[in-house]
Every structure is written in C-alpha cells, then in structure tokens.
Design an enzyme around this catalytic site. Sequence first.
Site, PDB file in Angstrom:
ATOM      1  N   GLU A 332      24.925  40.061  39.490  1.00 24.92           N
ATOM      2  CA  GLU A 332      25.423  41.228  40.213  1.00 24.92           C
ATOM      3  C   GLU A 332      26.942  41.170  40.293  1.00 24.92           C
ATOM      4  OE1 GLU A 332      22.213  42.861  43.519  1.00 24.92           O
ATOM      5  OE2 GLU A 332      23.901  41.628  44.169  1.00 24.92           O
ATOM      6  N   CYS A 333      27.602  42.236  39.874  1.00 20.15           N
ATOM      7  CA  CYS A 333      29.049  42.397  40.014  1.00 20.15           C
ATOM      8  C   CYS A 333      29.793  41.186  39.449  1.00 20.15           C
ATOM      9  CB  CYS A 333      29.424  42.663  41.467  1.00 20.15           C
ATOM     10  SG  CYS A 333      31.036  43.478  41.640  1.00 20.15           S
ATOM     11  N   GLY A 334      30.288  40.277  40.288  1.00 12.23           N
ATOM     12  CA  GLY A 334      30.981  39.094  39.769  1.00 12.23           C
ATOM     13  C   GLY A 334      30.097  38.274  38.858  1.00 12.23           C
TER      14      GLY A 334
END
Length: 441
Positions: A332-334
């Site tokens: 997720e994201c990072g």
Amino acid sequence: MTARGLIVAAPHSGAGKTTVTLALVAALKRRGIAVGTAKAGPDYIDPAFHAAVSGRASVNLDSWAMQDALLDALAAQTADGADILVIEGVMGLFDGAADGAGTPGRRGATADLAAHFHAPVVLVVDVARQAQSAAALVRGFAMHDPAVRIAGVILNRVGSERHRALVAGAIAALDIPILGALPREATLALPERHLGLVAACEHPDLAVLIDRLAEMAERYFDLDGITACAAPLKVADASRKARALPPPGQRIALASDRAFTFVYPHVIDAWRNAGAEILPFSPLANEPPSESADSCWLPGGYPELHADALSGARRFGEGLRRFAETRPVHGECGGYMVLGESLEDSTGRRVAMTGLLGHATSFAKRKLHLGYRTARLLADDPLGVRGSLIRGHEFHYASLTCAGDDEPFAELADGEGRILERTGGRRGWVTGTFFHAIAPA
C-alpha cells in the site's frame, strides 16, 4: 458502554486541534482519569500520538469509509475501561465529501460523528487575527446543524489579556462557555514533514513534550469544565456484526519499522479477531518476511526517506522475491513504491527497488494526491474477491514516472462517486496500489 465522551473540533485545519487534544489527554491522565482516544477521518499519525500520551490504543472513526456498525464497535472498543473518550476531529467541523454524495451522515465530516454518537463538541478557535468577530463565527457553528451541539470553546493564539477579554466578552452573550485560552507564545509547535507531523516513534523528546502539554493544559484550560461537558455516547448494540477487511492470510508477515508505519489499528485488530497471526519484520534491518507466513503486507510509510537503506537491504529484497514466487505480497502506498523498479528521491537520484512490479515512482516530481476513494477490485487478491468494493483514501506526494505494463489492481472512484482510473499493479502473486484500504463499502 459507560464512558462519556466529547469531540475536539475546529472551524478549519491548523487551528490547533491536535495540540489541544494531546494537552487535554495528558492533563486528564495526570489526574488519574483513564482516557480513550480516537481520530476522525483517515489519519495514521495523530492516533499514534494519542496512544503515546494516553497509554491506550487509539482508533480511527471515519463516517465516509465505515458503516455505522463498525463505527459503533470501534467506539465501544476504545472506550472500554475508560472514564472519558476524547475524539479529535479532522479539518473543519463540517468539512467532508461533497454534500449530496452517498448516504446522509457519511460525508467523513467530524459533524457526522457528533450527530451519530450524540457527542458534545469543544470548538478550538484560532483568534490570532480577530477579536469580537470570533463570536459571530462561534454563533454560526452553534446554529448550523441542530444535531451538533457546541458545548464550549477553547481560544487559541490569544495575543494578550485584553485580547482574551474582548473575545470572551463577545462570546459570553451566546451562553457558550469559554473552556480555555492559550496565549500565542504558549502553543507548542509539533515537528512536521510532507505528510503531516513527524511520527510519534521518531519524536526525540516525546516524554518531555507530553509533560509540557500537560502543564500547558493545567495552566490554561478549565479541566473541570471540559470534563463536565462530556456526555454519555449513543452507541448501538455492539453485538451487531461489523464488516471489516478480511485477513490476507492466517499468518501475515507485516513490514514494520520507520519506513513502514502506516497501518490502521482497526485493520490489524480485525485480522487478529479473524484468527490471523501477525509476524512483524523490519526491511530496514535487512529482515525478509518469515518463511512461515502465508502472505506478506508492505504498508505505507516513508520509503523515500530510507531509499538507500531499502535498496541495499539485499537479504530483505531477495527474501521478498523468493516469498512472492509462491505466496501473496501486497503493498500500500509506500509499500507499493518499494515493489516497483525504482524510486527517485527528493534530489532526483534514482534508486533501485525490489522490481516485483514494473512501475517507477518519483518523490522529486512531487504532486499532492489526496482524497477519499472507492476501489473496485479487478481480480481476487489480498483485499477480497473480484468485484468487491473497498472504501479508503489516497494521500501521497509521489508520482508515477513509469506506469509499467502490469495488469491494473483496481478501478477507483473519488469521494463523490466519479470514476477516476484503473490503478496499481498485479503480477503473479504480487499486488500494489497507492490506495489505502479502510473498510468494505
């Protein structure tokens, strides 16, 4: 649920909600009062500060992303064993998704929670650039929605005793008590970076900060008046089934260190309640996911601040690639950034990542991506089965410099229901996206 509660809100962002909330919680704890805490809306950082100050786990309460049953279950959970529940608002009191979008009361606004729980609101008003006009602002907020009760006001950034008297005198006509007045020089500035406050785990003098916050509240707040404002919260029968995200496996390897800090506590709790075991590991310490795990989750965080360390963590990278040959890996994201081919840091320097997906990201080409999202899953994956709708959000400055040629992960719509794009990537057992999942739609 026996705990009383209140909401700390403000007319706008930057008025001092977080400082006031932390100071209040610290001072109440000094008095021997057990304080439960929660944060309105999608936020990873403030709840970690709440937990550090209160000594109890904090949760997110998001009226846009969460069904009522989940809101009630989480409120009951965090209030269990507490004398008072303090909920910190998000943005301005009535700010949320556009009016008319979705179900009434599900805008993601702090006011939704005030109405849902029948929770009184303590309004933090920044009076740095006004005096008697603050009364008109408070009057408007008090009258705007009959379901939202302003129980008191805390003035922030007061310039002098004369300034305080002018503001307080004007508000006195409204029969709304002044519960505190913070002088401009007394307000504590919490260190920030591009996604908000520096995380609690990275604060160099957190214990000292907590003591200073408590002393500030004891000096400038009417603590007896604030606690008297708290009222019994209306929470529906907690036995109602609250829908939550399913665990991606029964033994979940979870990346957990300063590069991977953004995990919603309610998500992890739901996985554990479903019988899953969480196996933390640290990519920054060059640790691979446990071979005993049957799935791996790379949450969001700050990989751009640790790009060299992550790139050089060969044992982690090799172990993750080996893991992904036979078992699900989701980022997720990072975490999604780390799954890509490369990451550009703030100077434009390109650093190799794990290469499990074909995209590349850049923190040098910064653009804010922010807002609620509904994701429709395009295949069976760690978040659910194909066609499932998941509510969550995006909040990142990184940009895609190369989309790669992987199959897309999900189709996104914004908080008003407008279709945006197909996003993220899926290759073999590996999936990733900038989208942060909160709860099933």
